[in-house]
Design an enzyme around this catalytic site. Sequence first.
Site, short mmCIF file in Angstrom:
data_model
loop_
_atom_site.label_atom_id
_atom_site.label_comp_id
_atom_site.label_asym_id
_atom_site.label_seq_id
_atom_site.Cartn_x
_atom_site.Cartn_y
_atom_site.Cartn_z
N ASP A 144 0.82 -1.21 0.00
CA ASP A 144 0.00 0.00 0.00
C ASP A 144 0.85 1.26 0.00
OD1 ASP A 144 0.93 -0.33 2.63
OD2 ASP A 144 -1.01 -1.01 3.35
N ASN B 273 -7.65 -2.70 13.98
CA ASN B 273 -9.04 -2.92 13.57
C ASN B 273 -9.17 -4.08 12.58
OD1 ASN B 273 -7.98 -1.90 11.23
ND2 ASN B 273 -9.29 -0.08 11.11
N HIS C 52 -7.47 -4.51 9.84
CA HIS C 52 -7.21 -4.25 8.42
C HIS C 52 -5.97 -5.01 7.96
CE1 HIS C 52 -4.66 -0.40 9.39
NE2 HIS C 52 -3.84 -1.33 8.95
N GLU D 174 -9.74 -1.60 4.88
CA GLU D 174 -10.32 -1.24 6.16
C GLU D 174 -11.65 -1.96 6.39
OE1 GLU D 174 -8.60 0.35 8.20
OE2 GLU D 174 -7.87 2.29 7.51
C1 GLP Z 1 -0.39 -0.14 8.51
C2 GLP Z 1 -0.11 -0.70 7.09
C3 GLP Z 1 -0.23 -2.20 7.10
C4 GLP Z 1 0.40 -2.71 8.37
C5 GLP Z 1 -0.50 -2.37 9.51
C6 GLP Z 1 0.12 -2.62 10.88
O1 GLP Z 1 -1.22 0.96 8.51
N1 GLP Z 1 -0.96 -0.17 6.07
O2 GLP Z 1 0.38 -2.72 5.94
O3 GLP Z 1 0.55 -4.10 8.32
O4 GLP Z 1 -1.00 -1.05 9.39
O5 GLP Z 1 1.02 -1.62 11.21
P1 GLP Z 1 1.91 -1.67 12.53
O6 GLP Z 1 2.85 -2.79 12.34
O7 GLP Z 1 2.60 -0.33 12.57
O8 GLP Z 1 0.99 -1.87 13.67
#
Ligand code: GLP
Length: 251
Positions: free
Chosen positions: A67, A136, A138, A143
């Site tokens: 992403d 959440n 995702h 989302e």
């Molecule tokens: C982010 C990214 C995801 C990631 C997730 C967890 O916003 N878009 O690809 O896996 O959320 O992030 P974190 O490891 O900082 O909790």
Amino acid sequence: MNLRVFRTEEDAAHAAAAAVAAQLLRKPASILGLPTGRTSLAIYDELARLHELGGADFSETHTFNLDEFVGLPSNDARSYCAFMQTHLFSRINLPGDHIHFLNGGARDHAAECERFERDIAALGGLDLLLLGIGANAHIGFNEPARTLRARSHKTRLAIATRRANASLFGGRLDRVPREALTMGVGTMLDARAIVLIATGREKARAVGSMFGGRITTERPASVLQLHSNVEVILDLSAAEKLPQSGFDAQP
Ligand code: GLP
């Protein structure tokens, strides 16, 4: 789903890095899907270390990141592209033209997403998709919503997700883009193997949505139950809401 629980966040990250290194040994020209975020940092540190020791050769590998924020070109220091350059790509021998990203600075978002999908298909699809998970539930930037999209698309970010990413924007929520481009869940499920890592108590509820057999678009990671080759790597805190809680953690 194959579940492995480790005592510490570091042990979990090392296991995820080892899964990537093993994939590269099996197939040096692997096509990898990669996440960003806090959880990925320890994985990328370990992959860089393994590379230095001669245990992870990326010279034939291609990577597709999940992403990117809309409005941020790849050379923007706050982009996920810059994040990957800093934390992984600058430390390994992955050729520059093997790095694939959704370009958040593209004018035509739909065309950009189609190009990304075409590029994945042209290389034969993802061999191994490494995933994180949002609090959440995702995955990528898919989302919780009434519907999920199968292929790469533009998405509106949840406020909780924007908050979680604020550190990239000097802690200023108002500066975090409201939209992103993300790989779709169908493209993720087309990967031949998926490794998802989650660490920390704040992920425990999201992790629970991947187990128990219920699939809902309101918990995007629950769709991973449709895939036949998923490994979930957790630390003890992220596992604390699973019914199996109390199982022995791996050393
Ligand atoms: C982010 C990214 C995801 C990631 C997730 C967890 O916003 N878009 O690809 O896996 O959320 O992030 P974190 O490891 O900082 O909790």
